[in-house]
Every structure is written in structure tokens, then in C-alpha cells.
Scaffold this active site. Structure first.
Site, mmCIF file in Angstrom:
data_model
loop_
_atom_site.group_PDB
_atom_site.id
_atom_site.type_symbol
_atom_site.label_atom_id
_atom_site.label_comp_id
_atom_site.label_asym_id
_atom_site.label_seq_id
_atom_site.Cartn_x
_atom_site.Cartn_y
_atom_site.Cartn_z
ATOM 1 N N LYS A 17 0.819 -1.033 0.018
ATOM 2 C CA LYS A 17 -0.017 -0.181 0.053
ATOM 3 C C LYS A 17 0.974 1.211 -0.007
ATOM 4 O O LYS A 17 1.648 1.451 1.137
ATOM 5 C CB LYS A 17 -0.765 -0.073 1.203
ATOM 6 C CG LYS A 17 -2.053 0.520 1.235
ATOM 7 C CD LYS A 17 -1.972 2.204 0.743
ATOM 8 C CE LYS A 17 -2.059 2.920 2.288
ATOM 9 N NZ LYS A 17 -1.956 4.682 1.920
ATOM 10 N N GLU B 214 8.348 0.408 12.201
ATOM 11 C CA GLU B 214 9.374 1.291 12.448
ATOM 12 C C GLU B 214 8.425 2.526 12.859
ATOM 13 O O GLU B 214 7.899 3.206 11.723
ATOM 14 C CB GLU B 214 10.173 1.570 11.264
ATOM 15 C CG GLU B 214 10.984 0.476 11.240
ATOM 16 C CD GLU B 214 12.018 0.175 12.250
ATOM 17 O OE1 GLU B 214 12.357 0.963 12.923
ATOM 18 O OE2 GLU B 214 12.451 -0.992 12.333
ATOM 19 N N CYS C 26 12.377 9.996 10.635
ATOM 20 C CA CYS C 26 12.348 9.539 12.056
ATOM 21 C C CYS C 26 13.415 9.528 12.884
ATOM 22 O O CYS C 26 13.512 9.754 14.162
ATOM 23 C CB CYS C 26 11.952 8.042 11.772
ATOM 24 S SG CYS C 26 11.029 7.394 10.482
ATOM 25 N N GLU D 26 7.100 14.030 19.120
ATOM 26 C CA GLU D 26 7.787 14.040 17.973
ATOM 27 C C GLU D 26 6.964 15.229 17.001
ATOM 28 O O GLU D 26 5.654 15.196 16.790
ATOM 29 C CB GLU D 26 7.671 12.700 17.187
ATOM 30 C CG GLU D 26 8.152 12.721 15.800
ATOM 31 C CD GLU D 26 8.218 11.408 14.942
ATOM 32 O OE1 GLU D 26 6.961 10.640 15.091
ATOM 33 O OE2 GLU D 26 9.252 11.060 14.738
#
Ligand code: UN1
Length: 508
Positions: A186, A260, A294, A396
Site C-alpha cells: 500500500k 518502525e 524518523c 515528535e
């Protein structure tokens, strides 16, 4: 006037398709979505199928039908096709790079690095086709052989993010294929073209029909993949909140799930560090990819003795960063990915100013005029005097914002770095080998750098993180093989009689 322009755009925009069972097909929903250039939203990169559960079902059925043949193809033969794939990616690097910058926004140099990472991953992992090592070990009975081999896990669903549009799909796809699995991807809804480029290259390389399938679209398609009973494994990169939901859904069917997720990475700058080098690293780590990694250096933990000088140097350099359309090679920082991201990042800047009451040392604004007017641009932003517990020091942000936090001792710095919910990447700048090794030992992250920023992982070392960042798996390196294979222990008794392990006495 506006209408005419829209009409023209509609006519000229290129359509792209899902790739199912070796055919390029529309969504059965009949619906489409636009892939928009985040540096200039009047530029539509392409129109992609908005896929639904039926499309996912068709893709999974195709991957299932292709599974036995691919699994039985010897791994060195599978790898040969992947080496060809590496050549194709190399040949098209410039085109793929340009197209990536156009759909994702990152500056050309970085987009080139992203495609290069996919090439590196392909060559490196294809080499595993002639290794995929198992092991032998003595059996406890005489005339008996014991060994252990890797077997493919089966049908893999890969759900990929926007920030590394070709590198991250390749980290998942190439190992899945060399190990003998079939795949449904996807694609990331903001960057589907780079996935299509990767998959068109797979087609050209000769990967058999059905082995790789792509559905484009949004959460509906992702959820259908996660919930599909024939999918054995989900590999996901994205937010921690979505990752947790995926893990919960996978648990219901005992699916293997590799995640992740977020990061809140930090660079420690000791008082003996080379400050210019540390500022260079901080600039690159915090503002490369507009902070949308990230691994981004979103906290700079700086020794009090050099804090003032470091902040001055940093802010001076940040103010000079050239922000703009990534397609212009003079620009150093591109836009962020979309309106939602822009609002979230800007929201965090407000939190930093109003809720946390940190010092806004530079930046802080959306750029909306002139060349910026049709894009999602935010000024590179530095907060100073940040306390470790502040929201901007904990959460974050995933944008061009970094927080400078002062400290007095290395142990205090380590506590600050470790004192967040994530554990992807960390770094320390120091000239002192004892401090460097102590930090490497104590920092609880999956990756740690000395005298370099928190970004820049290479494909032959494992990639992943502790705590809220992951669920114990590592991508890249040879360690990724443990995601895409399961171990099978094999015992061969050639004694010609029944021998009972743990029970029969062995004569010595
Ligand atoms: C990510 O941050 O999502 O180490 C991936 C790096 C890149 C990969 C980053 N090679 O910064």
C-alpha cells in the site's frame, strides 16, 4: 479563469494505476486522488486510484496465486532478477530523483540519496540470494543430523510512509522478495509515484506476475490489508499511534508485525566538541528533509560551558538556510508534505512559545508570500532554553524545528536523551574516547553516532529503535532476514532405528 485552469489540469494530468497480478488496473471504486507537489500545489504530479477493500482482495489473491512458484524458485535465481532491478534503478536514477522531489518536496540532492539508498539496498540484499545462511549443529543422538534453514513467511503486506518514498519501500520489498515471499504494497498516499517507479522497474526486471502488487490509496486500503486473513506479515513505517493500532489488529490473527515508528532523537554536544563540526551536524540532522525523518535531530543537548557560543553559531547558520522548491538546486530546505503536516508543525511552534514558554531563537513562521505562496513552507525554527520535560522536548514534531537543551554532566545529558518515549537514534560530539564509549554504552537507542548527526544510516547495518519506536525488529542489514523468514529446524535420523531424544541413553 480558475475553472478553465482546473479543466486544463484535469485533461493533462497523467493517470497511474494499481499493479495487480501483473496488470495495471484502476480501482474498482472508480475513484481517483491527486498527487500534489507540496512546493506548488497548482502542480498536479499525477492521478492515482483510490483503492478499496475489493482492490486489496484482488491484490492479495494475485500474491497468493504466485506464491508457490516464487517460493520454489531458487534464491540465487530470485536474486539475479533483483540485481537486474538494481541496474534499472541506477539507469533511471535522475528521472526518479526529479519525480520524487516533485511529489515529496525534499531537495534534489536528498531525493538522489533516497534513490541511491534503494539501489544500495537492492544490490546488498540481492547478495543474500547466495547466502540466506542457516546453520548445522550436532544432534544429541548418534547417526543423526540437525540443521536449521530459513523459510519464507508467506504473503507480506507492506505499508510505507511519505518521507523516504523509494528507500523505505525498497527496505521492505527487496528482502521480502529475496526470501521468497510475495507482496502487496500500500503506497504512501502523498508519494505514490516513487512506489510506482520502483514497481515498474520490478516489472521491467522480470519479476513474475503476481509476486509484487501495488494498491494506491488511503487508510481504507491499508486497513483492508492489515485485516486480510491471507496476509501473514505486515511491515509498517509511520506514526506510533497507527503502528499500535496495526499491532493490535495483527495480534487477532497472529500475524507477524514489524513496526518502525516515531523518534525524538538527540545530539549531545560536549564541552570539548569541535563546535563547527557539531553545528554542521545539527543543521543537517535537524533541517535535512525539512526535519521529516524518523531519525531527525529534534533535540540538541548542549553542555552549559559552550551553550551560548553553540546557540549563536547555530542560529546564525539557520537564518542563512535557503528555503524553497527542492527542484531548484540552490535551495537547501524544501516544503513539508501537506497542509495537515504544516498545521501540526505550526501547532507545535505555538506550543513551544505559549505553553512551554521556551525561547524562540529563530524562525517560527509559515512562509506564504511570493514563491512560497502555493507551497507548504515553514521557516527553519530553533527553540533555546528548552527543558527536557517540555512538550517540544518530548513529542515528535516531524518538521523543521529543533530544541536546544542545556546540561552540566554527561550522565545528566544521557538521562535527558533517554528520557523520552522513543529510542531510534542518538549522537554525541566529543573528542574524548572515554566519554564517547560511555555514551555508546548508556544511550538506549537502536542507532548511535559519534561525531556525526542522528541521520545517515547505511543499508548494511540494522535500522530500528527501542521503546515507542519499534517492536523489537530491525530492518536493513542481514537482521531484516529475521523479519521476512521463519526458522525451520530439520532433523535427519540415519541410524535405521527409533532413537528417542532426551530419553534413550547414549553409550559412550
Ligand atoms: C527515516 O528517518 O525515516 O538514516 C529513515 C537516515 C536515512 C533513513 C532515514 N538513511 O537518515
Amino acid at each position: 479563469m480558475a475553472n478553465t485552469k482546473q479543466e486544463t489540469t484535469k485533461k493533462t494530468v497523467k493517470k497511474y494505476y494499481n499493479y495487480i497480478g501483473g496488470e495495471w488496473v484502476k480501482s474498482s471504486s472508480g475513484e481517483w486522488f491527486d498527487n500534489v507537489n507540496p512546493a506548488d500545489t497548482t502542480d498536479i504530479v499525477g492521478r492515482f486510484p483510490a483503492s478499496n477493500e475489493d482492490d486489496v482482495n484482488a491484490a492479495v489473491a494475485a500474491a497468493k496465486a504466485a506464491a508457490a512458484r516464487w517460493r520454489r524458485t531458487p534464491a540465487p535465481k530470485r536474486a539475479e532478477i533483483l540485481f537486474t532491478l538494481g541496474e534499472i534503478l541506477r539507469k533511471n536514477k535522475n528521472t526518479f530523483t526529479q519525480q520524487m522531489t516533485r511529489e515529496m518536496g525534499k531537495v534534489l540532492k536528498e531525493a538522489g540519496g533516497d534513490v541511491q539508498e534503494a539501489i544500495d539496498c537492492t544490490y546488498y540484499t540481492a547478495g543474500e540470494g547466495r547466502r540466506l545462511h542457516g546453520f548445522t549443529t550436532p544432534a544429541e543422538m548418534p547417526n543423526k543430523f540437525a540443521m536449521c534453514v530459513r523459510q519464507p513467511v508467506g504473503l507480506c503486506g507492506l505499508i510505507t510512509p511519505f518521507n523516504f518514498p523509494m528507500a523505505i519501500p525498497s527496505w521492505k520489498l527487496i528482502p521480502a522478495l529475496v526470501c521468497g515471499n510475495t507482496v502487496v504494497i500500500k503506497s504512501g498516499e502523498d508519494v505514490p509515484l516513487s512506489t510506482i517507479n520502483l514497481i515498474k522497474s520490478c516489472e521491467e526486471a522480470g519479476i513474475p506476475k503476481g509476486v509484487v502488487n501495488v494498491v494506491n490509496g488511503f487508510g481504507e486500503a491499508g486497513a483492508a490489508l492489515v485485516d486480510h486473513k491471507d496476509v501473514r506479515l505486515i511491515s509498517f513505517t509511520g506514526s506510533t499511534a497507527t503502528g499500535r493500532r496495526i499491532a493490535e489488529a495483527c495480534a487477532r490473527d497472529n500475524k507477524i508485525v514489524s513496526l518502525e515508528m516515531g523518534g525524538k532523537n538527540a545530539i549531545i554536544v560536549m564541552d570539548d566538541a569541535d563546535i563547527d563540526n557539531a553545528v554542521d551536524g545539527s543543521l543537517w540532522g535537524a533541517f535535512g528533509t525539512s526535519g521529516q525523518r524518523c531519525t531527525a535531530s529534534s533535540r540538541l543537548v548542549v553542555h552549559k560551558k559552550i551553550y551560548k557560543k553553540f546557540c549563536e553559531n547555530l542560529v546564525e547558520r539557520v537564518k542563512k538556510l535557503r528555503v524553497g522548491n527542492g527542484l531548484d538546486p540552490r535551495n537547501e530546505v524544501g516544503p513539508v508534505i501537506n497542509e495537515r503536516a504544516m498545521e501540526k508543525i505550526h501547532g507545535y511552534i505555538e506550543i513551544g512559545k505559549i505553553h512551554d514558554k521556551a525561547t524562540l531563537a529563530c524562525g517560527g513562521n509559515r512562509l506564504t508570500k511570493g514563491d512560497y505562496k502555493n507551497g507548504y513552507f515553514i521557516e527553519p525554527t530553533v527553540f533555546t532554553d528548552v527543558k527536557p520535560g517540555m512538550r517540544i522536548g518530548q513529542e515528535e514534531i516531524f518538521g523543521p524545528v529543533t530544541s536546544v537543551i542545556p546540561f552540566s554532566t554527561l550522565d545528566e545529558a544521557i538521562e535527558i536523551v533517554n528520557g523520552v518515549a522513543y529510542g531510534l537514534s542518538s549522537a554525541i560530539y566529543t573528542q574524548d574516547v572515554n566519554q564517547a564509549f560511555y555514551a555508546m554504552q548508556e544511550l538506549y537507542t537502536g542507532i548511535c553516532y559519534v561525531n556525526s548527526a542522528t541521520i545517515g544510516a547505511e543499508v548494511h547495518l540494522p535500522f530500528g529503535g527501542t521503546k515507542g519506536t519499534g517492536n523489537g525488529h530491525r530492518e536493513a542489514g542481514t537482521q531484516v532476514l529475521d523479519i521476512f523468514t521463519e526458522w525451520k529446524s530439520l532433523y535427519v535420523d540415519y541410524s535405521g532405528k527409533l532413537q528417542k531424544a532426551q530419553i534413550d541413553a547414549v553409550e559412550i
